[in-house]
Write a protein that holds these residues in place. Structure first.
Motif, PDB file in Angstrom:
ATOM      1  N   MET A 237       0.834  -1.197   0.000  1.00 17.85           N
ATOM      2  CA  MET A 237       0.000   0.000   0.000  1.00 17.85           C
ATOM      3  C   MET A 237       0.869   1.247   0.000  1.00 17.85           C
ATOM      4  O   MET A 237       0.683   2.171  -0.785  1.00 17.85           O
ATOM      5  CB  MET A 237      -0.901  -0.011   1.232  1.00 17.85           C
ATOM      6  N   GLU A 238       1.855   1.233   0.920  1.00 21.59           N
ATOM      7  CA  GLU A 238       2.782   2.352   1.046  1.00 21.59           C
ATOM      8  C   GLU A 238       3.370   2.723  -0.314  1.00 21.59           C
ATOM      9  O   GLU A 238       3.401   3.896  -0.703  1.00 21.59           O
ATOM     10  CB  GLU A 238       3.890   1.934   2.032  1.00 21.59           C
ATOM     11  N   GLU A 239       3.751   1.681  -1.040  1.00 25.59           N
ATOM     12  CA  GLU A 239       4.415   1.896  -2.327  1.00 25.59           C
ATOM     13  C   GLU A 239       3.463   2.534  -3.333  1.00 25.59           C
ATOM     14  O   GLU A 239       3.826   3.484  -4.025  1.00 25.59           O
ATOM     15  CB  GLU A 239       4.906   0.542  -2.850  1.00 25.59           C
ATOM     16  N   SER A 240       2.239   2.011  -3.367  1.00 26.62           N
ATOM     17  CA  SER A 240       1.328   2.533  -4.377  1.00 26.62           C
ATOM     18  C   SER A 240       0.951   3.982  -4.073  1.00 26.62           C
ATOM     19  O   SER A 240       0.829   4.801  -4.974  1.00 26.62           O
ATOM     20  CB  SER A 240       0.078   1.645  -4.471  1.00 26.62           C
ATOM     21  N   ILE A 241       0.788   4.314  -2.796  1.00 26.12           N
ATOM     22  CA  ILE A 241       0.489   5.715  -2.476  1.00 26.12           C
ATOM     23  C   ILE A 241       1.655   6.612  -2.855  1.00 26.12           C
ATOM     24  O   ILE A 241       1.472   7.704  -3.388  1.00 26.12           O
ATOM     25  CB  ILE A 241       0.125   5.870  -0.977  1.00 26.12           C
ATOM     26  N   SER A 242       2.865   6.126  -2.616  1.00 28.37           N
ATOM     27  CA  SER A 242       4.041   6.916  -3.008  1.00 28.37           C
ATOM     28  C   SER A 242       4.032   7.214  -4.495  1.00 28.37           C
ATOM     29  O   SER A 242       4.292   8.341  -4.919  1.00 28.37           O
ATOM     30  CB  SER A 242       5.322   6.157  -2.666  1.00 28.37           C
TER      31      SER A 242
ATOM     32  N   GLN B  79      -7.159   1.121  -4.198  1.00 26.17           N
ATOM     33  CA  GLN B  79      -7.316   0.309  -2.998  1.00 26.17           C
ATOM     34  C   GLN B  79      -8.765   0.018  -2.648  1.00 26.17           C
ATOM     35  O   GLN B  79      -9.038  -0.733  -1.720  1.00 26.17           O
ATOM     36  CB  GLN B  79      -6.637   1.019  -1.823  1.00 26.17           C
ATOM     37  N   GLY B  80      -9.683   0.665  -3.353  1.00 28.05           N
ATOM     38  CA  GLY B  80     -11.102   0.413  -3.076  1.00 28.05           C
ATOM     39  C   GLY B  80     -11.640   1.232  -1.927  1.00 28.05           C
ATOM     40  O   GLY B  80     -12.831   1.220  -1.647  1.00 28.05           O
ATOM     41  N   PHE B  81     -10.792   1.953  -1.242  1.00 31.31           N
ATOM     42  CA  PHE B  81     -11.238   2.859  -0.173  1.00 31.31           C
ATOM     43  C   PHE B  81     -10.079   3.772   0.211  1.00 31.31           C
ATOM     44  O   PHE B  81      -8.944   3.569  -0.221  1.00 31.31           O
ATOM     45  CB  PHE B  81     -11.729   2.067   1.044  1.00 31.31           C
ATOM     46  N   ILE B  82     -10.395   4.800   0.988  1.00 29.92           N
ATOM     47  CA  ILE B  82      -9.355   5.705   1.454  1.00 29.92           C
ATOM     48  C   ILE B  82      -9.365   5.665   2.969  1.00 29.92           C
ATOM     49  O   ILE B  82     -10.150   6.338   3.634  1.00 29.92           O
ATOM     50  CB  ILE B  82      -9.598   7.141   0.944  1.00 29.92           C
ATOM     51  N   GLY B  83      -8.538   4.835   3.518  1.00 33.04           N
ATOM     52  CA  GLY B  83      -8.543   4.617   4.964  1.00 33.04           C
ATOM     53  C   GLY B  83      -7.747   5.668   5.721  1.00 33.04           C
ATOM     54  O   GLY B  83      -7.105   6.543   5.128  1.00 33.04           O
ATOM     55  N   ASP B  84      -7.798   5.580   7.046  1.00 38.34           N
ATOM     56  CA  ASP B  84      -7.100   6.550   7.890  1.00 38.34           C
ATOM     57  C   ASP B  84      -5.590   6.553   7.654  1.00 38.34           C
ATOM     58  O   ASP B  84      -4.947   7.592   7.682  1.00 38.34           O
ATOM     59  CB  ASP B  84      -7.388   6.255   9.369  1.00 38.34           C
TER      60      ASP B  84
ATOM     61  N   ARG C 243      -0.857   9.367   5.561  1.00 41.96           N
ATOM     62  CA  ARG C 243       0.303   9.352   4.667  1.00 41.96           C
ATOM     63  C   ARG C 243       0.237  10.538   3.690  1.00 41.96           C
ATOM     64  O   ARG C 243       1.219  11.233   3.457  1.00 41.96           O
ATOM     65  CB  ARG C 243       0.311   8.014   3.914  1.00 41.96           C
ATOM     66  N   ILE C 244      -0.942  10.759   3.127  1.00 42.92           N
ATOM     67  CA  ILE C 244      -1.117  11.841   2.155  1.00 42.92           C
ATOM     68  C   ILE C 244      -0.917  13.193   2.842  1.00 42.92           C
ATOM     69  O   ILE C 244      -0.228  14.079   2.326  1.00 42.92           O
ATOM     70  CB  ILE C 244      -2.521  11.774   1.507  1.00 42.92           C
ATOM     71  N   ALA C 245      -1.499  13.338   4.028  1.00 39.39           N
ATOM     72  CA  ALA C 245      -1.391  14.600   4.753  1.00 39.39           C
ATOM     73  C   ALA C 245       0.072  14.929   5.036  1.00 39.39           C
ATOM     74  O   ALA C 245       0.530  16.055   4.807  1.00 39.39           O
ATOM     75  CB  ALA C 245      -2.183  14.529   6.050  1.00 39.39           C
ATOM     76  N   GLU C 246       0.793  13.921   5.495  1.00 40.54           N
ATOM     77  CA  GLU C 246       2.195  14.138   5.832  1.00 40.54           C
ATOM     78  C   GLU C 246       2.983  14.547   4.593  1.00 40.54           C
ATOM     79  O   GLU C 246       3.762  15.497   4.612  1.00 40.54           O
ATOM     80  CB  GLU C 246       2.765  12.847   6.423  1.00 40.54           C
TER      81      GLU C 246
END
Lengths: 183, 600
Positions: B1-6, B30-35, B40-43
């Motif tokens: 997950m970390e990788e795909s968000i990056s 990912q099918g959803f946007i979890g906490d 991660r995005i905010a940071e």
């Protein structure tokens, strides 16, 4: 001429609005000259003895009993007035409106810190003599027709005085900003 | 997950103004946007978690929890209901074994309601993982759920073949039909896109372009009808280092689908219009804001923009005009009707909640990134090209004096030929019904829910800005429809669902009005309820944007034009009834305390 008759009730309220009515100070003597009181906690008359001209309602409806009283007032009063925040919008008691009745009851009688260890049989009060909670707190106009709304928590004594005397004298209500501002 | 968000963050250069795109990609990835993803995005973007969360929570197609491997969004619009949505929805529930707005325990299927998806001419329709499935029947639903359970791919789910025209283009492959019924001078297929950019623009100054637009008297096609030439001129005159062109392709008004067809069949014309506008006002960057429901057109449109670059119709020194640089990016929405309001659309394109801004300043002065911005409807840009091609006089030869040119209509409901019609302004409602093959008509909704519901006595009124103005949506109803139950209630619920919640008027009053309407429909209504609805609806005018201001229009116009329907349902002798039901109100407490049960 016969004096106009006023009745008052406090439903799901704190009696603060009634206190505010007493807060008109010595003008209460003028008021008594002007009107008779019928069913009201002020004189402790429990049942309507006659038809009334003005009914003042404090508090909203949180119990079935409130609904019966309110309907009784509607039937006996020519003009019905919602007095104060609770009657108009539900007020503080309406804070429970987002919570289910069962949860409220369980918090109050089973789980709250002051009852937790004392209600051994886990009883929610259910005696038939007790009034029944409504699913939420209703403002009065959602139950019966209300003719006037006097806002405030509580409404200013001057506001009540001006509104009442206007109604009694068949005048337009003159309610300047000063009697509405609460800060 | 970390990788795909990056990699998603990299894709958008860690640009906070691209938060919408980032969230859209995370959601689809990912099918959803979890906490975790939010943190991660905010940071990464250097904003607070609340900033990300508030954008996420605003849009219908963003979800905090997984929405199922197959996320099924079934339209709730009036048209869907008229064409048998109820049976389709029940079949979905029975076959999937879950109620709407939930996900099966194995996480395979999610069922959700969604507002009008722009398929009013082929309802009931659903979006499954971004793919459109129109003309659903209970039989087809059984098939779909069976195939999903059998593990078939999205492509394998399609059995109806692809639609006409470009819908079967390998980059689209949609089951959607165009249903183009009438083509006029703007949608004329013989025009070779690019001609105006190549042949007309080099010979004209920007001011000349604006003058021609002004002479043509063309007005905005989104519905509000603001004079386009004037809008461009104000923007041109506002001094700024950057200016923007935005195309509003967020058509969310239930019953509207003409932009879908233009985006499918005449996208080059639209893009050319944006280039023309950019030339006129001096913009170098454009945004094509498209509603999420049309995301199936993404690759197709992206390739067209690429192609325009190759042909020097976009990019640098366009058509050889020294210093005329312009590029367009596509911005998708994520399910929000109010984003069709131009300032809300701009907020959304900046990656924020789609809440309308206070006006003034208007976007022409302070728009996207606070720079002067022209926001026009899809059809307005298309028309602009034809104005330049054939001249303002030619354009004014169509339509009426105050409403020049043509209008592309989306016609749906009880008629034999629902679809898209390009007609001159100035036809009557009767003409339109005749044209669409509707011969049993009791009412027509002109301009979608925010427009008016008109009855036979108004059928000779004229479609134009001065009389019956419309952004193009016309929904026809025949005698089998209960206008209050099927139409007015549905529209009012739509406004409640789509309110952004910013103004208390719009957040609260439509709910109060719906409760009153329900009271009337449930035979508890009194005469005073009708007058109260009209009286109370007036407060909505205090709302900030058009959504709030028009949210009571279904109720107001139906009372005005169909008063007898209300009078039939209220009890004449009752002057007042609050609708309060003591039995119902005490049920919960009686159940909780176990009162009135048999005592042994």
């Amino acid at each position: 001429m016969e004096k106009p008759v006023i009745a008052t009730a406090s439903l799901a309220g704190c009696f603060g609005c009634h206190m505010s009515l007493l807060d008109i100070d010595e003008r209460i003597l003028d008021l008594i000259e002007l009107v008779d009181f019928n069913k009201s906690p002020i004189n402790d008359i429990k049942e309507f003895a006659r038809e009334c001209d003005i009914g003042l309602i404090e508090g909203g409806c949180c119990l079935d009993e409130n609904v019966h009283v309110l309907k009784d007032f509607r039937n006996h009063c020519r003009i019905l007035v919602s007095v104060g925040e609770c009657a108009i919008m539900g007020g503080l008691p309406a804070m429970r409106n987002g919570i289910s009745v069962r949860e409220c009851l369980e918090e109050a009688y089973l789980n709250g810190p002051s009852v937790r260890n004392y209600n051994e049989n886990k009883i929610l009060p259910n005696d038939e003599e007790l009034p029944v909670l409504l699913n939420r707190v209703y403002p009065c106009h959602e139950v019966v027709k209300i003719d006037y709304f006097l806002p405030g928590c509580p409404p200013d004594a001057d506001l009540l005085w001006r509104a009442l005397t206007a109604l009694l004298n068949n005048r337009k209500m003159d309610l300047p900003y000063e009697v509405f501002k609460f800060d | 997950m970390e990788e795909s968000i990056s990699s998603i963050l990299d894709r958008y250069n860690h640009d906070v103004y691209r938060l919408m795109d980032i969230l859209i990609d995370v959601q689809s990835d990912q099918g959803f946007i979890g906490d975790q993803a939010i943190a991660r995005i905010a940071e990464d973007l250097g904003i607070s978690k609340a900033d990300v969360e508030q954008t996420r929570s605003f849009y219908h197609f963003f979800s905090k929890k997984p929405t199922g491997k197959y996320s099924i969004y079934l339209n709730t619009s009036v048209n869907a209901c008229m064409m048998g949505r109820d049976a389709v929805a029940r079949t979905f529930e029975v076959e999937a074994g879950i109620p709407f707005n939930s996900v099966t325990r194995d996480g395979l299927i999610g069922l959700f309601d969604t507002s009008c998806i722009g398929m009013s001419d082929q309802e009931p329709a659903a979006i499954i993982n971004g793919k459109i499935f129109p003309n659903l029947t209970p039989f087809r639903v059984k098939e779909l759920i069976r195939d999903i359970r059998a593990g078939k791919s999205m492509e394998e789910l399609v059995v109806e073949g692809y639609g006409d025209g470009q819908n079967s283009n390998p980059d689209i492959r949609a089951v959607v039909s165009n249903n183009i019924r009438k083509i006029g001078p703007v949608l004329d297929p013989d025009y070779k896109p690019g001609e105006v950019i190549r042949k007309k623009l080099p010979a004209m100054t920007p001011q000349q372009v604006i003058d021609e637009m002004k002479r043509s008297n063309i007005r905005g096609r989104g519905g509000a009808g603001f004079p386009t030439g004037m809008k461009w001129e104000i923007c041109r005159k506002t001094e700024s280092d950057e200016k923007y062109i935005i195309c509003n392709a967020d058509e969310g008004e239930p019953g509207t689908f003409k932009d879908r067809v233009i985006l499918t069949e005449r996208p080059k014309l639209l893009l050319e219009g944006m280039v023309v506008a950019a030339y006129a006002i001096g913009a170098r960057q454009g945004i094509l804001y498209i509603r999420h429901e049309y995301k199936y057109l993404k690759i197709y449109l992206e390739k067209l923009i690429e192609g325009a670059h190759k042909r020097n119709l976009m990019g640098k020194n366009i058509a050889g005009i020294e210093g005329f640089d312009f590029d367009v990016r596509i911005q998708f929405g994520a399910g929000s009707y109010v984003c069709g309001e131009e300032s809300a659309l701009i907020e959304s394109a900046e990656g924020k909640r789609g809440e309308p801004r206070d006006k003034p300043p208007f976007p022409v002065e302070k728009g996207y990134l606070d720079k002067p911005t022209v926001v026009n409807n899809v059809e307005t840009f298309c028309s602009a090209v034809k104005v330049l091609l054939n001249g303002a006089d030619w354009y004014r030869s169509f339509g009426t004096t105050d409403s020049t040119g043509t209008k592309v209509l989306s016609i749906s409901g009880d008629c034999r030929y629902p679809g898209v019609y390009e007609v001159e302004w100035g036809f009557s409602v009767n003409d339109i019904c005749g044209m669409a093959g509707a011969d049993d008509v009791i009412a027509v909704q002109v301009g979608g829910p925010s427009g008016s519901l008109v009855g036979p006595s108004d059928f000779d009124r004229i479609l134009c800005y001065a009389d019956l103005s419309t952004g193009g949506s016309l929904i026809i109803f025949n005698h089998t429809r209960d206008l209050l139950q099927d139409v007015v209630l549905n529209f009012t619920s739509f406004f409640i669902e789509e309110s952004c919640g910013s103004c208390s008027t719009c957040r609260i009053m439509p709910v109060i009005l719906r409760n009153k309407l329900l009271k009337i429909l449930n035979a508890r209504g009194a005469k005073s309820d009708i007058s109260e609805m009209l009286e109370w609806a007036a407060i909505l005018k205090a709302s900030r944007c058009g959504l709030g201001q028009t949210a009571a229009n279904p109720i107001i116009t139906s009372i005005q034009n169909f008063r007898h329907l209300y009078d039939q349902k209220v009890r004449g002798e009752v002057r007042y009834d609050s609708g309060f039901d003591l039995t119902q109100a005490t049920q919960e407490a009686i159940a909780a305390t176990g009162r009135y049960t048999a005592v042994d």
